[in-house]
Design an enzyme around this catalytic site. Structure first.
Site, PDB file in Angstrom:
ATOM      1  N   ARG A  43       0.981  -1.077  -0.044  1.00 32.20           N
ATOM      2  CA  ARG A  43       0.028  -0.020   0.062  1.00 32.20           C
ATOM      3  C   ARG A  43       0.898   1.136   0.060  1.00 32.20           C
ATOM      4  O   ARG A  43       0.503   2.285  -0.353  1.00 32.20           O
ATOM      5  CB  ARG A  43      -1.035  -0.054   1.230  1.00 32.20           C
ATOM      6  N   ILE A  69      -7.687   7.157  -0.838  1.00 33.90           N
ATOM      7  CA  ILE A  69      -7.204   5.788  -0.844  1.00 33.90           C
ATOM      8  C   ILE A  69      -7.958   5.118   0.380  1.00 33.90           C
ATOM      9  O   ILE A  69      -7.753   5.455   1.419  1.00 33.90           O
ATOM     10  CB  ILE A  69      -5.777   5.386  -0.857  1.00 33.90           C
ATOM     11  N   SER A  70      -8.943   4.108   0.226  1.00 33.04           N
ATOM     12  CA  SER A  70      -9.826   3.679   1.141  1.00 33.04           C
ATOM     13  C   SER A  70      -8.773   2.726   2.323  1.00 33.04           C
ATOM     14  O   SER A  70      -7.944   2.585   2.044  1.00 33.04           O
ATOM     15  CB  SER A  70     -10.775   2.639   0.662  1.00 33.04           C
ATOM     16  N   GLN A  71      -9.433   2.856   3.412  1.00 35.41           N
ATOM     17  CA  GLN A  71      -8.707   2.045   4.533  1.00 35.41           C
ATOM     18  C   GLN A  71      -8.536   0.648   4.056  1.00 35.41           C
ATOM     19  O   GLN A  71      -9.588  -0.069   3.459  1.00 35.41           O
ATOM     20  CB  GLN A  71      -9.213   2.378   5.721  1.00 35.41           C
ATOM     21  N   PHE A 212     -17.717   6.809   0.912  1.00 34.18           N
ATOM     22  CA  PHE A 212     -17.123   7.160  -0.116  1.00 34.18           C
ATOM     23  C   PHE A 212     -17.391   8.402  -0.583  1.00 34.18           C
ATOM     24  O   PHE A 212     -18.502   8.977  -0.493  1.00 34.18           O
ATOM     25  CB  PHE A 212     -17.431   5.978  -1.064  1.00 34.18           C
TER      26      PHE A 212
END
Length: 222
Positions: A43, A69-71, A212
């Site tokens: 990541r 950037i999503s968890q 989101f």
């Protein structure tokens, strides 16, 4: 070369990987193929500048163009819900950093990923090339209309919130195919929905609350 944060100085070493995978399991990511894919994708390569030091925390982080950037746990749970098979062709709507597509590339035969922000697709392509991920096609497109010329798809993953699952994308899903999409208003908690296409219509399963950025029509001026 684009000034991309590549995680130097953080290091996705064995200890970090062990901690990273442990926190994913704690949040419910149990699928071995998904965990293996996430173990193989650093990541830190997708996080810019000083945020690279937080790349392995289970938090969303800012990227270019006002996106995030999503968890990792949400990425893992969405990927797990998608139930990708090795011969699948997958459409991702919302390339963002490219992290999600990179994980999918370890699970499926072919990935198409589209984003309305040209700078994001350009940066993602650079990272994919650097990582040797040759089964990903990156396109700058209005994601709400999908890629009808490349469909139908076995799996569709939407990484932006829609008020309803977009009709054009539902029609690009194969019978027996699965779509995972956040549904709801952009300023409230949304629901992650799993849609399965049946011979006679669509089956909807609500999975969990999420947040989101909204799915926006058109391409961005960047």
């Amino acid at each position: 070369m684009s000034d991309l944060g590549r995680g130097e100085g953080t290091g996705f070493d064995a200890e970090r990987k062990m901690q990273f995978l442990y926190q994913l399991r704690q949040k419910g990511v149990m699928d071995k193929r998904v965990l293996t894919a996430m173990e193989h994708v650093d990541r830190g390569a997708f996080v810019r500048g000083h945020f690279a030091s937080r790349a392995y925390e289970d938090v969303p982080l800012p990227i270019s163009s006002g996106q995030t950037i999503s968890q990792p746990s949400v990425v893992g749970l969405m990927t797990q819900a998608l139930n990708v098979q090795p011969r699948d062709t997958v459409l991702e709507v919302g390339t963002g950093s490219g992290y999600q597509a990179a994980i999918l590339s370890h699970l499926a035969r072919r990935i198409y990923t589209i984003d309305r922000h040209r700078n994001l697709t350009r940066e993602a392509e650079i990272i994919f090339t650097r990582m040797g991920l040759v089964n990903i096609t990156v396109l700058t497109r209005d994601g709400s209309f999908g890629l009808p010329d490349q469909g139908p798809f076995d799996r569709i993953l939407i990484t932006a919130a829609a008020e309803d699952p977009p009709g054009p994308l539902l029609q690009q899903l194969k019978v027996g195919g699965v779509m995972v999409v956040p549904v709801g208003q952009s300023d409230t908690v949304q629901s992650l929905i799993k849609v399965t296409r049946l011979e006679t219509g669509f089956d909807y399963d609500e999975l969990m609350p999420v947040r989101f950025v909204p799915l926006v029509e058109g391409t961005a001026r960047d």
